[in-house]
Motif scaffolding. Sequence first.
Motif, PDB file in Angstrom:
ATOM      1  N   LEU A 140      -8.689  -2.975  -2.253  1.00 18.17           N
ATOM      2  CA  LEU A 140      -8.182  -4.283  -2.696  1.00 18.17           C
ATOM      3  C   LEU A 140      -7.507  -5.019  -1.547  1.00 18.17           C
ATOM      4  O   LEU A 140      -7.661  -6.232  -1.391  1.00 18.17           O
ATOM      5  CB  LEU A 140      -7.179  -4.102  -3.835  1.00 18.17           C
ATOM      6  CG  LEU A 140      -7.737  -3.956  -5.239  1.00 18.17           C
ATOM      7  CD1 LEU A 140      -6.601  -3.755  -6.226  1.00 18.17           C
ATOM      8  CD2 LEU A 140      -8.549  -5.177  -5.628  1.00 18.17           C
ATOM      9  N   ILE A 185       2.392   1.728  -3.406  1.00 20.13           N
ATOM     10  CA  ILE A 185       1.446   2.240  -4.402  1.00 20.13           C
ATOM     11  C   ILE A 185       1.279   3.743  -4.242  1.00 20.13           C
ATOM     12  O   ILE A 185       1.333   4.501  -5.207  1.00 20.13           O
ATOM     13  CB  ILE A 185       0.072   1.539  -4.271  1.00 20.13           C
ATOM     14  CG1 ILE A 185       0.153   0.116  -4.820  1.00 20.13           C
ATOM     15  CG2 ILE A 185      -1.007   2.314  -5.014  1.00 20.13           C
ATOM     16  CD1 ILE A 185      -1.192  -0.566  -4.936  1.00 20.13           C
ATOM     17  N   PHE A 186       1.121   4.186  -2.979  1.00 20.83           N
ATOM     18  CA  PHE A 186       0.923   5.616  -2.730  1.00 20.83           C
ATOM     19  C   PHE A 186       2.143   6.416  -3.175  1.00 20.83           C
ATOM     20  O   PHE A 186       2.031   7.403  -3.914  1.00 20.83           O
ATOM     21  CB  PHE A 186       0.641   5.851  -1.239  1.00 20.83           C
ATOM     22  CG  PHE A 186       0.514   7.293  -0.885  1.00 20.83           C
ATOM     23  CD1 PHE A 186      -0.553   8.046  -1.366  1.00 20.83           C
ATOM     24  CD2 PHE A 186       1.452   7.921  -0.083  1.00 20.83           C
ATOM     25  CE1 PHE A 186      -0.677   9.388  -1.040  1.00 20.83           C
ATOM     26  CE2 PHE A 186       1.329   9.259   0.238  1.00 20.83           C
ATOM     27  CZ  PHE A 186       0.262   9.993  -0.242  1.00 20.83           C
ATOM     28  N   LEU A 190       0.838  -1.203   0.000  1.00 16.71           N
ATOM     29  CA  LEU A 190       0.000   0.000   0.000  1.00 16.71           C
ATOM     30  C   LEU A 190       0.871   1.249   0.000  1.00 16.71           C
ATOM     31  O   LEU A 190       0.635   2.201  -0.754  1.00 16.71           O
ATOM     32  CB  LEU A 190      -0.903   0.013   1.233  1.00 16.71           C
ATOM     33  CG  LEU A 190      -2.225  -0.722   1.124  1.00 16.71           C
ATOM     34  CD1 LEU A 190      -3.006  -0.565   2.405  1.00 16.71           C
ATOM     35  CD2 LEU A 190      -3.036  -0.171  -0.040  1.00 16.71           C
ATOM     36  N   LEU A 220      -3.834  10.158 -14.247  1.00 17.69           N
ATOM     37  CA  LEU A 220      -2.990  10.993 -13.379  1.00 17.69           C
ATOM     38  C   LEU A 220      -1.820  11.532 -14.186  1.00 17.69           C
ATOM     39  O   LEU A 220      -1.486  12.720 -14.130  1.00 17.69           O
ATOM     40  CB  LEU A 220      -2.483  10.172 -12.189  1.00 17.69           C
ATOM     41  CG  LEU A 220      -1.390  10.816 -11.333  1.00 17.69           C
ATOM     42  CD1 LEU A 220      -1.884  12.079 -10.660  1.00 17.69           C
ATOM     43  CD2 LEU A 220      -0.877   9.846 -10.282  1.00 17.69           C
ATOM     44  N   LEU A 258      -4.813   5.435  -4.116  1.00 19.16           N
ATOM     45  CA  LEU A 258      -4.585   4.891  -2.776  1.00 19.16           C
ATOM     46  C   LEU A 258      -5.844   4.226  -2.228  1.00 19.16           C
ATOM     47  O   LEU A 258      -5.792   3.117  -1.677  1.00 19.16           O
ATOM     48  CB  LEU A 258      -4.124   6.017  -1.833  1.00 19.16           C
ATOM     49  CG  LEU A 258      -3.800   5.591  -0.409  1.00 19.16           C
ATOM     50  CD1 LEU A 258      -2.622   4.641  -0.388  1.00 19.16           C
ATOM     51  CD2 LEU A 258      -3.514   6.786   0.482  1.00 19.16           C
ATOM     52  N   ALA A 308      -4.187   5.751 -12.895  1.00 16.52           N
ATOM     53  CA  ALA A 308      -2.766   6.081 -12.969  1.00 16.52           C
ATOM     54  C   ALA A 308      -2.435   6.722 -14.308  1.00 16.52           C
ATOM     55  O   ALA A 308      -1.701   7.716 -14.381  1.00 16.52           O
ATOM     56  CB  ALA A 308      -1.914   4.828 -12.750  1.00 16.52           C
ATOM     57  N   ALA A 358       2.599   6.487  -6.944  1.00 17.59           N
ATOM     58  CA  ALA A 358       1.677   7.418  -7.602  1.00 17.59           C
ATOM     59  C   ALA A 358       2.185   8.849  -7.454  1.00 17.59           C
ATOM     60  O   ALA A 358       2.156   9.634  -8.409  1.00 17.59           O
ATOM     61  CB  ALA A 358       0.276   7.277  -7.011  1.00 17.59           C
ATOM     62  N   ALA A 359       2.681   9.186  -6.247  1.00 14.94           N
ATOM     63  CA  ALA A 359       3.204  10.537  -6.038  1.00 14.94           C
ATOM     64  C   ALA A 359       4.425  10.777  -6.926  1.00 14.94           C
ATOM     65  O   ALA A 359       4.569  11.841  -7.536  1.00 14.94           O
ATOM     66  CB  ALA A 359       3.563  10.737  -4.566  1.00 14.94           C
ATOM     67  N   ALA A 390      -0.982  -3.401  -7.513  1.00 18.13           N
ATOM     68  CA  ALA A 390      -2.417  -3.606  -7.329  1.00 18.13           C
ATOM     69  C   ALA A 390      -2.781  -5.065  -7.607  1.00 18.13           C
ATOM     70  O   ALA A 390      -3.595  -5.658  -6.881  1.00 18.13           O
ATOM     71  CB  ALA A 390      -3.197  -2.667  -8.247  1.00 18.13           C
ATOM     72  N   ILE A 431       2.525   0.569 -10.535  1.00 12.71           N
ATOM     73  CA  ILE A 431       1.301   0.725  -9.743  1.00 12.71           C
ATOM     74  C   ILE A 431       0.348  -0.428 -10.041  1.00 12.71           C
ATOM     75  O   ILE A 431      -0.230  -1.030  -9.135  1.00 12.71           O
ATOM     76  CB  ILE A 431       0.637   2.088 -10.044  1.00 12.71           C
ATOM     77  CG1 ILE A 431       1.503   3.227  -9.499  1.00 12.71           C
ATOM     78  CG2 ILE A 431      -0.765   2.158  -9.456  1.00 12.71           C
ATOM     79  CD1 ILE A 431       1.029   4.599  -9.887  1.00 12.71           C
ATOM     80  N   LEU A 432       0.218  -0.755 -11.332  1.00 13.10           N
ATOM     81  CA  LEU A 432      -0.666  -1.854 -11.727  1.00 13.10           C
ATOM     82  C   LEU A 432      -0.190  -3.183 -11.132  1.00 13.10           C
ATOM     83  O   LEU A 432      -0.994  -3.960 -10.593  1.00 13.10           O
ATOM     84  CB  LEU A 432      -0.713  -1.946 -13.258  1.00 13.10           C
ATOM     85  CG  LEU A 432      -1.625  -3.032 -13.818  1.00 13.10           C
ATOM     86  CD1 LEU A 432      -3.074  -2.746 -13.458  1.00 13.10           C
ATOM     87  CD2 LEU A 432      -1.490  -3.157 -15.316  1.00 13.10           C
ATOM     88  N   VAL A 483       3.613   3.694 -14.114  1.00  9.67           N
ATOM     89  CA  VAL A 483       2.204   3.288 -14.261  1.00  9.67           C
ATOM     90  C   VAL A 483       2.101   1.764 -14.152  1.00  9.67           C
ATOM     91  O   VAL A 483       1.232   1.232 -13.452  1.00  9.67           O
ATOM     92  CB  VAL A 483       1.619   3.784 -15.604  1.00  9.67           C
ATOM     93  CG1 VAL A 483       0.236   3.198 -15.829  1.00  9.67           C
ATOM     94  CG2 VAL A 483       1.537   5.297 -15.639  1.00  9.67           C
ATOM     95  N   LEU A 515      -9.068  -3.171 -10.248  1.00 14.71           N
ATOM     96  CA  LEU A 515      -7.753  -3.210 -10.909  1.00 14.71           C
ATOM     97  C   LEU A 515      -7.765  -2.326 -12.148  1.00 14.71           C
ATOM     98  O   LEU A 515      -6.840  -1.549 -12.384  1.00 14.71           O
ATOM     99  CB  LEU A 515      -7.415  -4.644 -11.318  1.00 14.71           C
ATOM    100  CG  LEU A 515      -6.739  -5.511 -10.270  1.00 14.71           C
ATOM    101  CD1 LEU A 515      -6.439  -6.870 -10.860  1.00 14.71           C
ATOM    102  CD2 LEU A 515      -5.458  -4.857  -9.794  1.00 14.71           C
TER     103      LEU A 515
END
Lengths: 185, 185
Positions: B182, A110-111, A107, B117, B176, B114, A114-115, A179, A175-176, A172, B107
Amino acid sequence: MMKGSSEHGETSKAPMSRGVSKGVSILDLILRFIAIIGTLASAIAMGTTNETLPFFTQFIRFKAQYSDLPTLTFFVVANSIVCAYLILSLPLSILHIIRSRAKYSRLLLIFLDAAMLALVTAGASAAAAIVYLAHKGNVRANWFAICQQFDSFCERISGSLIGSFAAMVVLVLLILLSAIALARH
Amino acid sequence: MMKGSSEHGETSKAPMSRGVSKGVSILDLILRFIAIIGTLASAIAMGTTNETLPFFTQFIRFKAQYSDLPTLTFFVVANSIVCAYLILSLPLSILHIIRSRAKYSRLLLIFLDAAMLALVTAGASAAAAIVYLAHKGNVRANWFAICQQFDSFCERISGSLIGSFAAMVVLVLLILLSAIALARH
Protein backbone atom coordinates in the motif's frame (compact mmCIF):
# COMPACT_ATOMS: atom_id res chain seq x y z
CA MET A 1 -24.44 18.46 -15.06
CA MET A 2 -22.60 15.32 -14.15
CA LYS A 3 -19.40 16.66 -15.61
CA GLY A 4 -19.81 19.84 -13.60
CA SER A 5 -20.29 18.02 -10.35
CA SER A 6 -17.27 15.85 -11.06
CA GLU A 7 -15.17 18.95 -11.70
CA HIS A 8 -16.41 20.51 -8.51
CA GLY A 9 -15.50 17.31 -6.69
CA GLU A 10 -11.99 17.47 -8.07
CA THR A 11 -11.29 21.02 -7.03
CA SER A 12 -12.41 20.39 -3.46
CA LYS A 13 -10.71 17.00 -3.28
CA ALA A 14 -7.30 18.02 -1.92
CA PRO A 15 -8.40 19.90 1.23
CA MET A 16 -11.19 17.37 1.91
CA SER A 17 -8.75 14.48 1.57
CA ARG A 18 -6.36 16.20 3.96
CA GLY A 19 -9.23 16.68 6.41
CA VAL A 20 -10.13 12.98 6.26
CA SER A 21 -6.47 12.02 6.74
CA LYS A 22 -6.30 14.27 9.77
CA GLY A 23 -9.52 12.72 11.10
CA VAL A 24 -8.07 9.22 10.69
CA SER A 25 -4.92 10.28 12.55
CA ILE A 26 -6.90 11.83 15.41
CA LEU A 27 -9.06 8.69 15.68
CA ASP A 28 -5.81 6.70 15.82
CA LEU A 29 -4.65 8.79 18.79
CA ILE A 30 -7.97 8.41 20.63
CA LEU A 31 -8.00 4.63 20.08
CA ARG A 32 -4.47 4.41 21.45
CA PHE A 33 -5.60 6.14 24.64
CA ILE A 34 -8.48 3.64 24.98
CA ALA A 35 -6.10 0.70 24.51
CA ILE A 36 -3.68 2.19 27.08
CA ILE A 37 -6.48 2.45 29.64
CA GLY A 38 -7.67 -1.09 28.84
CA THR A 39 -4.29 -2.79 29.18
CA LEU A 40 -3.33 -0.73 32.23
CA ALA A 41 -6.61 -1.56 33.99
CA SER A 42 -6.17 -5.26 33.14
CA ALA A 43 -2.60 -5.37 34.43
CA ILE A 44 -3.47 -3.53 37.66
CA ALA A 45 -6.68 -5.49 38.30
CA MET A 46 -4.90 -8.81 37.82
CA GLY A 47 -1.67 -7.75 39.56
CA THR A 48 -3.37 -6.66 42.77
CA THR A 49 -5.58 -9.73 43.08
CA ASN A 50 -5.25 -11.82 46.17
CA GLU A 51 -7.66 -13.47 48.52
CA THR A 52 -7.05 -15.07 51.90
CA LEU A 53 -9.79 -17.36 53.10
CA PRO A 54 -11.02 -16.72 56.67
CA PHE A 55 -10.22 -20.27 57.82
CA PHE A 56 -6.95 -22.20 57.95
CA THR A 57 -5.59 -25.52 59.13
CA GLN A 58 -2.42 -26.09 61.12
CA PHE A 59 -0.28 -26.41 58.02
CA ILE A 60 -1.98 -24.50 55.28
CA ARG A 61 -3.30 -20.97 55.01
CA PHE A 62 -5.70 -20.82 52.13
CA LYS A 63 -4.51 -17.91 50.10
CA ALA A 64 -4.80 -17.25 46.39
CA GLN A 65 -3.00 -14.64 44.36
CA TYR A 66 -2.33 -14.18 40.66
CA SER A 67 1.32 -15.29 40.91
CA ASP A 68 0.22 -18.78 41.95
CA LEU A 69 -0.64 -19.39 38.32
CA PRO A 70 2.24 -18.69 35.88
CA THR A 71 -0.24 -17.96 33.09
CA LEU A 72 -1.74 -15.07 35.06
CA THR A 73 1.77 -13.70 35.65
CA PHE A 74 2.30 -13.82 31.88
CA PHE A 75 -1.00 -11.94 31.47
CA VAL A 76 0.24 -9.12 33.72
CA VAL A 77 3.62 -8.96 31.95
CA ALA A 78 2.05 -9.00 28.46
CA ASN A 79 -0.42 -6.24 29.33
CA SER A 80 2.34 -4.12 30.89
CA ILE A 81 4.54 -4.47 27.81
CA VAL A 82 1.70 -3.58 25.44
CA CYS A 83 0.71 -0.62 27.64
CA ALA A 84 4.32 0.65 27.66
CA TYR A 85 4.54 0.24 23.88
CA LEU A 86 1.28 2.13 23.35
CA ILE A 87 2.51 5.03 25.52
CA LEU A 88 5.78 5.13 23.57
CA SER A 89 3.83 5.14 20.29
CA LEU A 90 1.85 8.26 21.24
CA PRO A 91 4.50 10.74 19.96
CA LEU A 92 4.49 9.02 16.54
CA SER A 93 0.70 9.08 16.50
CA ILE A 94 0.71 12.83 17.26
CA LEU A 95 3.35 13.34 14.55
CA HIS A 96 0.98 11.68 12.07
CA ILE A 97 -1.72 14.25 12.86
CA ILE A 98 0.69 17.02 11.91
CA ARG A 99 2.42 15.30 9.00
CA SER A 100 -0.32 13.17 7.45
CA ARG A 101 1.89 12.02 4.55
CA ALA A 102 4.39 10.16 6.75
CA LYS A 103 4.98 6.71 5.28
CA TYR A 104 7.82 4.77 6.94
CA SER A 105 6.71 5.64 10.47
CA ARG A 106 3.23 4.31 9.64
CA LEU A 107 4.75 1.09 8.29
CA LEU A 108 6.74 0.73 11.52
CA LEU A 109 3.57 1.30 13.57
CA ILE A 110 1.59 -1.30 11.57
CA PHE A 111 4.30 -3.91 12.13
CA LEU A 112 4.65 -3.17 15.86
CA ASP A 113 0.86 -2.93 16.31
CA ALA A 114 0.48 -6.39 14.74
CA ALA A 115 3.19 -7.83 17.00
CA MET A 116 1.56 -6.22 20.06
CA LEU A 117 -1.84 -7.50 18.95
CA ALA A 118 -0.37 -11.01 19.00
CA LEU A 119 1.16 -10.42 22.44
CA VAL A 120 -1.95 -9.02 24.12
CA THR A 121 -4.13 -11.72 22.50
CA ALA A 122 -1.76 -14.42 23.72
CA GLY A 123 -1.89 -13.07 27.27
CA ALA A 124 -5.65 -12.58 27.30
CA SER A 125 -6.61 -15.94 25.83
CA ALA A 126 -4.12 -17.96 27.88
CA ALA A 127 -5.51 -16.29 30.99
CA ALA A 128 -9.06 -16.91 29.74
CA ALA A 129 -8.27 -20.61 29.36
CA ILE A 130 -7.06 -20.76 32.97
CA VAL A 131 -9.98 -18.68 34.27
CA TYR A 132 -12.39 -21.03 32.48
CA LEU A 133 -10.66 -23.96 34.15
CA ALA A 134 -10.86 -22.26 37.54
CA HIS A 135 -14.60 -21.80 37.05
CA LYS A 136 -15.56 -25.13 35.51
CA GLY A 137 -12.70 -27.46 36.32
CA ASN A 138 -12.23 -30.56 34.17
CA VAL A 139 -13.60 -33.93 35.19
CA ARG A 140 -11.50 -35.98 32.78
CA ALA A 141 -8.21 -34.48 33.88
CA ASN A 142 -9.22 -34.42 37.57
CA TRP A 143 -8.76 -30.65 37.76
CA PHE A 144 -11.21 -29.21 40.27
CA ALA A 145 -12.94 -25.85 39.99
CA ILE A 146 -11.13 -23.67 42.53
CA CYS A 147 -13.74 -20.92 42.21
CA GLN A 148 -16.00 -22.69 44.69
CA GLN A 149 -13.57 -21.67 47.42
CA PHE A 150 -11.99 -18.55 45.99
CA ASP A 151 -15.01 -16.77 44.59
CA SER A 152 -13.85 -13.16 45.00
CA PHE A 153 -10.44 -14.11 43.51
CA CYS A 154 -12.22 -15.67 40.54
CA GLU A 155 -14.49 -12.70 39.97
CA ARG A 156 -11.50 -10.40 39.95
CA ILE A 157 -9.43 -12.44 37.49
CA SER A 158 -12.45 -12.86 35.20
CA GLY A 159 -13.14 -9.12 35.23
CA SER A 160 -9.55 -8.19 34.52
CA LEU A 161 -9.76 -9.97 31.16
CA ILE A 162 -12.21 -7.39 29.79
CA GLY A 163 -9.70 -4.56 29.38
CA SER A 164 -7.34 -6.87 27.59
CA PHE A 165 -9.93 -8.10 25.11
CA ALA A 166 -11.01 -4.50 24.48
CA ALA A 167 -7.38 -3.61 23.74
CA MET A 168 -7.31 -6.53 21.28
CA VAL A 169 -10.24 -5.13 19.29
CA VAL A 170 -8.76 -1.62 19.40
CA LEU A 171 -5.41 -2.86 18.06
CA VAL A 172 -7.14 -4.53 15.08
CA LEU A 173 -8.86 -1.19 14.37
CA LEU A 174 -5.53 0.68 14.74
CA ILE A 175 -3.93 -1.58 12.11
CA LEU A 176 -6.87 -0.92 9.79
CA LEU A 177 -6.66 2.87 10.37
CA SER A 178 -2.93 2.95 9.60
CA ALA A 179 -3.56 0.92 6.45
CA ILE A 180 -6.32 3.34 5.38
CA ALA A 181 -3.97 6.27 5.95
CA LEU A 182 -1.30 4.57 3.80
CA ALA A 183 -3.80 3.79 1.05
CA ARG A 184 -4.89 7.45 0.83
CA HIS A 185 -1.55 8.66 -0.54
CA MET B 1 28.08 12.90 -10.66
CA MET B 2 25.50 12.67 -7.92
CA LYS B 3 22.95 14.48 -10.04
CA GLY B 4 23.62 12.06 -12.89
CA SER B 5 23.09 9.02 -10.75
CA SER B 6 19.88 10.47 -9.35
CA GLU B 7 18.58 11.12 -12.85
CA HIS B 8 19.51 7.61 -13.88
CA GLY B 9 17.67 6.33 -10.80
CA GLU B 10 14.57 8.21 -11.80
CA THR B 11 14.38 6.87 -15.34
CA SER B 12 14.68 3.26 -14.15
CA LYS B 13 12.37 3.78 -11.20
CA ALA B 14 9.00 2.85 -12.74
CA PRO B 15 9.80 -0.68 -14.00
CA MET B 16 11.97 -1.44 -10.94
CA SER B 17 9.18 -0.31 -8.64
CA ARG B 18 6.73 -2.54 -10.47
CA GLY B 19 9.16 -5.45 -10.15
CA VAL B 20 9.46 -4.92 -6.38
CA SER B 21 5.66 -4.68 -6.06
CA LYS B 22 5.31 -7.97 -7.94
CA GLY B 23 7.97 -9.51 -5.71
CA VAL B 24 6.09 -8.41 -2.60
CA SER B 25 2.86 -9.92 -3.98
CA ILE B 26 4.54 -13.22 -4.82
CA LEU B 27 6.11 -13.38 -1.34
CA ASP B 28 2.61 -12.74 0.04
CA LEU B 29 1.28 -15.75 -1.88
CA ILE B 30 4.13 -18.01 -0.71
CA LEU B 31 3.67 -16.96 2.93
CA ARG B 32 -0.05 -17.72 2.67
CA PHE B 33 0.76 -21.26 1.53
CA ILE B 34 3.12 -21.69 4.51
CA ALA B 35 0.43 -20.46 6.91
CA ILE B 36 -2.15 -22.81 5.32
CA ILE B 37 0.17 -25.77 5.84
CA GLY B 38 0.92 -24.70 9.43
CA THR B 39 -2.69 -24.26 10.53
CA LEU B 40 -3.84 -27.38 8.68
CA ALA B 41 -1.11 -29.50 10.27
CA SER B 42 -1.96 -28.08 13.70
CA ALA B 43 -5.68 -28.78 13.32
CA ILE B 44 -5.11 -32.32 12.05
CA ALA B 45 -2.40 -33.19 14.59
CA MET B 46 -4.57 -31.98 17.46
CA GLY B 47 -7.83 -33.33 16.06
CA THR B 48 -6.57 -36.89 15.65
CA THR B 49 -4.96 -37.09 19.09
CA ASN B 50 -6.16 -39.80 21.41
CA GLU B 51 -4.48 -42.25 23.71
CA THR B 52 -5.91 -45.24 25.54
CA LEU B 53 -3.80 -46.50 28.40
CA PRO B 54 -3.11 -50.26 28.39
CA PHE B 55 -4.64 -50.77 31.84
CA PHE B 56 -8.14 -50.16 33.14
CA THR B 57 -10.20 -50.66 36.29
CA GLN B 58 -13.69 -52.07 36.50
CA PHE B 59 -15.30 -48.65 36.08
CA ILE B 60 -12.86 -46.48 34.22
CA ARG B 61 -10.98 -46.93 30.97
CA PHE B 62 -8.14 -44.43 30.94
CA LYS B 63 -8.51 -42.68 27.67
CA ALA B 64 -7.46 -39.18 26.65
CA GLN B 65 -8.46 -37.28 23.56
CA TYR B 66 -8.40 -33.63 22.58
CA SER B 67 -12.16 -33.13 23.05
CA ASP B 68 -11.83 -33.84 26.78
CA LEU B 69 -10.46 -30.33 27.13
CA PRO B 70 -12.71 -27.59 25.66
CA THR B 71 -9.69 -25.35 25.07
CA LEU B 72 -8.12 -27.91 22.75
CA THR B 73 -11.42 -28.13 20.85
CA PHE B 74 -11.29 -24.34 20.45
CA PHE B 75 -7.73 -24.71 19.16
CA VAL B 76 -8.88 -27.12 16.42
CA VAL B 77 -11.82 -24.88 15.48
CA ALA B 78 -9.71 -21.69 15.40
CA ASN B 79 -7.03 -23.31 13.24
CA SER B 80 -9.65 -24.71 10.86
CA ILE B 81 -11.30 -21.30 10.45
CA VAL B 82 -7.98 -19.54 9.82
CA CYS B 83 -6.95 -22.26 7.37
CA ALA B 84 -10.25 -21.91 5.47
CA TYR B 85 -9.88 -18.11 5.41
CA LEU B 86 -6.32 -18.37 4.07
CA ILE B 87 -7.44 -20.71 1.28
CA LEU B 88 -10.27 -18.30 0.37
CA SER B 89 -7.79 -15.38 0.35
CA LEU B 90 -5.55 -17.06 -2.25
CA PRO B 91 -7.51 -15.73 -5.29
CA LEU B 92 -7.17 -12.15 -3.98
CA SER B 93 -3.47 -12.72 -3.37
CA ILE B 94 -3.03 -13.98 -6.95
CA LEU B 95 -5.03 -11.00 -8.22
CA HIS B 96 -2.55 -8.70 -6.43
CA ILE B 97 0.34 -10.24 -8.38
CA ILE B 98 -1.39 -9.34 -11.65
CA ARG B 99 -2.85 -5.98 -10.58
CA SER B 100 -0.24 -4.60 -8.18
CA ARG B 101 -2.08 -1.25 -7.77
CA ALA B 102 -5.19 -2.76 -6.14
CA LYS B 103 -6.04 -0.77 -3.04
CA TYR B 104 -9.37 -1.68 -1.45
CA SER B 105 -8.81 -5.43 -1.72
CA ARG B 106 -5.48 -4.96 0.10
CA LEU B 107 -7.22 -2.95 2.83
CA LEU B 108 -9.76 -5.76 3.20
CA LEU B 109 -6.98 -8.33 3.43
CA ILE B 110 -5.09 -6.32 6.09
CA PHE B 111 -8.23 -6.09 8.23
CA LEU B 112 -9.11 -9.78 7.86
CA ASP B 113 -5.47 -10.84 8.34
CA ALA B 114 -5.37 -8.88 11.60
CA ALA B 115 -8.62 -10.49 12.79
CA MET B 116 -7.34 -13.95 11.85
CA LEU B 117 -4.02 -13.20 13.57
CA ALA B 118 -6.00 -12.53 16.75
CA LEU B 119 -8.00 -15.75 16.29
CA VAL B 120 -5.05 -18.07 15.65
CA THR B 121 -3.07 -16.46 18.49
CA ALA B 122 -6.01 -16.92 20.85
CA GLY B 123 -6.30 -20.60 19.94
CA ALA B 124 -2.58 -21.27 20.14
CA SER B 125 -1.92 -19.49 23.42
CA ALA B 126 -5.01 -20.85 25.19
CA ALA B 127 -3.94 -24.35 24.14
CA ALA B 128 -0.37 -23.59 25.24
CA ALA B 129 -1.64 -22.58 28.69
CA ILE B 130 -3.48 -25.91 29.02
CA VAL B 131 -0.53 -27.92 27.64
CA TYR B 132 1.74 -26.20 30.16
CA LEU B 133 -0.68 -27.17 32.92
CA ALA B 134 -0.82 -30.76 31.66
CA HIS B 135 2.97 -30.93 31.81
CA LYS B 136 3.65 -29.11 35.06
CA GLY B 137 0.36 -29.12 36.93
CA ASN B 138 -0.19 -26.52 39.62
CA VAL B 139 0.45 -27.27 43.27
CA ARG B 140 -1.49 -24.30 44.66
CA ALA B 141 -4.67 -25.09 42.73
CA ASN B 142 -4.33 -28.87 43.26
CA TRP B 143 -4.21 -29.51 39.52
CA PHE B 144 -2.04 -32.53 38.82
CA ALA B 145 0.21 -33.00 35.80
CA ILE B 146 -1.65 -35.50 33.64
CA CYS B 147 1.38 -35.97 31.39
CA GLN B 148 2.85 -38.49 33.79
CA GLN B 149 0.18 -40.92 32.65
CA PHE B 150 -0.60 -39.74 29.16
CA ASP B 151 2.86 -39.07 27.81
CA SER B 152 2.20 -39.79 24.11
CA PHE B 153 -0.99 -37.67 24.27
CA CYS B 154 1.03 -34.82 25.79
CA GLU B 155 3.80 -35.04 23.22
CA ARG B 156 1.24 -34.88 20.44
CA ILE B 157 -0.65 -31.86 21.78
CA SER B 158 2.63 -30.02 22.47
CA GLY B 159 3.85 -30.70 18.95
CA SER B 160 0.64 -29.55 17.32
CA LEU B 161 1.16 -26.03 18.74
CA ILE B 162 4.19 -25.44 16.50
CA GLY B 163 2.27 -25.04 13.24
CA SER B 164 -0.09 -22.60 14.89
CA PHE B 165 2.69 -20.41 16.27
CA ALA B 166 4.41 -20.46 12.88
CA ALA B 167 1.14 -19.28 11.28
CA MET B 168 1.06 -16.45 13.84
CA VAL B 169 4.48 -15.16 12.78
CA VAL B 170 3.56 -15.54 9.09
CA LEU B 171 0.34 -13.53 9.57
CA VAL B 172 2.30 -10.65 11.18
CA LEU B 173 4.60 -10.69 8.14
CA LEU B 174 1.59 -10.80 5.78
CA ILE B 175 0.15 -7.67 7.39
CA LEU B 176 3.52 -5.95 7.02
CA LEU B 177 3.80 -7.00 3.36
CA SER B 178 0.32 -5.69 2.51
CA ALA B 179 1.18 -2.41 4.26
CA ILE B 180 4.42 -2.13 2.27
CA ALA B 181 2.48 -2.75 -0.95
CA LEU B 182 0.00 0.00 0.00
CA ALA B 183 2.81 2.42 0.89
CA ARG B 184 4.48 1.95 -2.51
CA HIS B 185 1.65 3.64 -4.47
